[in-house]
Design a protein around this motif. Structure first.
Motif, PDB file in Angstrom:
ATOM      1  N   TYR A 172       0.855  -1.201   0.000  1.00  0.00           N
ATOM      2  CA  TYR A 172       0.000   0.000   0.000  1.00  0.00           C
ATOM      3  C   TYR A 172       0.879   1.234   0.000  1.00  0.00           C
ATOM      4  CZ  TYR A 172       1.085  -0.309   4.964  1.00  0.00           C
ATOM      5  OH  TYR A 172       1.748  -0.423   6.147  1.00  0.00           O
ATOM      6  N   GLY A 176      -5.039   2.414  -3.976  1.00  0.00           N
ATOM      7  CA  GLY A 176      -3.661   2.667  -3.549  1.00  0.00           C
ATOM      8  C   GLY A 176      -3.057   1.535  -2.750  1.00  0.00           C
ATOM      9  N   LYS A 212      -6.737  -2.220  -7.592  1.00  0.00           N
ATOM     10  CA  LYS A 212      -6.595  -1.467  -8.840  1.00  0.00           C
ATOM     11  C   LYS A 212      -5.792  -2.198  -9.918  1.00  0.00           C
ATOM     12  CE  LYS A 212      -5.573   3.247 -10.272  1.00  0.00           C
ATOM     13  NZ  LYS A 212      -5.010   4.505  -9.744  1.00  0.00           N
TER      14      LYS A 212
HETATM   15  P1  5GP Z   1       4.155  -0.097  -7.098  1.00  0.00           P
HETATM   16  O1  5GP Z   1       5.400   0.630  -6.668  1.00  0.00           O
HETATM   17  O2  5GP Z   1       4.287  -1.577  -7.042  1.00  0.00           O
HETATM   18  O3  5GP Z   1       3.617   0.409  -8.413  1.00  0.00           O
HETATM   19  O4  5GP Z   1       3.030   0.319  -6.032  1.00  0.00           O
HETATM   20  C1  5GP Z   1       3.114  -0.081  -4.678  1.00  0.00           C
HETATM   21  C2  5GP Z   1       1.791   0.192  -4.007  1.00  0.00           C
HETATM   22  O5  5GP Z   1       1.587   1.599  -3.919  1.00  0.00           O
HETATM   23  C3  5GP Z   1       0.574  -0.351  -4.772  1.00  0.00           C
HETATM   24  O6  5GP Z   1      -0.393  -0.778  -3.822  1.00  0.00           O
HETATM   25  C4  5GP Z   1       0.058   0.834  -5.558  1.00  0.00           C
HETATM   26  O7  5GP Z   1      -1.339   0.773  -5.732  1.00  0.00           O
HETATM   27  C5  5GP Z   1       0.444   2.006  -4.652  1.00  0.00           C
HETATM   28  N1  5GP Z   1       0.827   3.182  -5.423  1.00  0.00           N
HETATM   29  C6  5GP Z   1       2.060   3.520  -5.851  1.00  0.00           C
HETATM   30  N2  5GP Z   1       2.041   4.694  -6.519  1.00  0.00           N
HETATM   31  C7  5GP Z   1       0.767   5.110  -6.515  1.00  0.00           C
HETATM   32  C8  5GP Z   1       0.091   6.264  -7.039  1.00  0.00           C
HETATM   33  O8  5GP Z   1       0.695   7.172  -7.640  1.00  0.00           O
HETATM   34  N3  5GP Z   1      -1.255   6.324  -6.833  1.00  0.00           N
HETATM   35  C9  5GP Z   1      -1.947   5.346  -6.168  1.00  0.00           C
HETATM   36  N4  5GP Z   1      -3.273   5.464  -6.033  1.00  0.00           N
HETATM   37  N5  5GP Z   1      -1.330   4.277  -5.637  1.00  0.00           N
HETATM   38  C10 5GP Z   1      -0.003   4.154  -5.819  1.00  0.00           C
END
Ligand code: 5GP
Length: 238
Positions: free
Chosen positions: A176, A197, A211
């Motif tokens: 998260y 998120g 998402k």
């Molecule tokens: P990852 O780095 O794997 O893309 O994201 C890690 C976690 O953070 C995931 O649960 C993802 O949904 C959340 N997350 C990362 N960046 C964002 C963002 O810019 N917006 C949202 N809503 N969630 C994010």
């Protein structure tokens, strides 16, 4: 409480001033974005579902002693919050490897991370939210070292509270993202907590309920969010 002009429109929420400079209204829209805003679609009921989801989670976190900006649910898609001076950083905790961690380090999705990892990203769509470290935050003045340390400790505390809540509903909290800000000198959790998120998998089938369904074109996005909500006791009709 009188809602006044729109202050800021984010990718999924709009922020409005109120007649009280310490309070703002968050309006959760049906817009759903991915890939740093490069893909945006409207998903029916999303604003209502995420607003009620966030209100439920923020209340649980507050009850567990985690200070948040959340004040009250105002309507199906609006909540009243404290006006924070936001740190432009995203705090990410991961219990299980997924998403960008797998792409960056070439590790297999689904590996349990012990202890959970903590990562920081700069909030900057134009740069693709690059990964940063604690010294960048301090050197560039994005937050003071002790405020960042408080945000980090709170991010881990959120993990203990939410892992248990989702486990009771038969789900794994994979990872998260949280955002923090300052309110009269105190570090508070801001922004939102919703399936937009975080990553949530069904504990038995490992089905994705967050998402990633939108990011990966799996369909049934809002149906999955509502399923998650019902499993942890949210009544979306209330
Ligand atoms: P990852 O780095 O794997 O893309 O994201 C890690 C976690 O953070 C995931 O649960 C993802 O949904 C959340 N997350 C990362 N960046 C964002 C963002 O810019 N917006 C949202 N809503 N969630 C994010």
């Amino acid at each position: 409480m009188e809602k006044r002009q729109e202050l800021y429109a984010g990718k999924a929420k709009s922020v409005f001033r109120t007649d009280d400079p310490d309070k703002m209204v968050l309006m959760f829209r049906d817009d759903t974005s991915a890939f740093d805003g490069k893909r945006i679609e409207q998903l029916d009921r999303k604003g209502m579902v995420n607003n009620k989801f966030n209100a439920f989670i923020m209340t649980k976190l507050q009850e567990a002693g985690i200070p948040t900006h959340f004040e009250a649910l105002l309507s199906d898609n609006e909540s009243l919050v404290k006006n924070l001076d936001m740190m432009p950083v995203e705090c990410v905790v991961r219990n299980v490897a997924a998403g960008s961690l797998c792409r960056r380090l070439g590790v297999e999705e689904g590996i349990t991370l012990t202890p959970p990892t903590f990562e920081l990203f700069l909030k900057n769509d134009a740069l693709g939210d690059p990964m940063i470290n604690e010294s960048h935050v301090e050197s560039f003045g994005w937050a003071k070292a002790d405020d960042l340390a408080k945000a980090k400790a709170l991010t881990y505390k959120v993990n203990d509270v939410l892992k248990a809540i989702f486990a009771e509903g038969g789900m794994i909290l994979v990872d998260y993202k949280l955002e923090f800000g300052l309110y009269k000198g105190e570090v508070l959790l801001g922004d939102e907590f919703s399936p937009d998120g975080c990553r949530l998998w069904d504990a038995q089938t490992k089905e994705k309920l967050d998402k990633d369904r939108f990011r990966q074109g799996l369909g049934g996005v809002i149906e999955a969010y509502e399923d998650v909500g019902r499993r942890i006791g949210i009544d979306f009709d209330a």
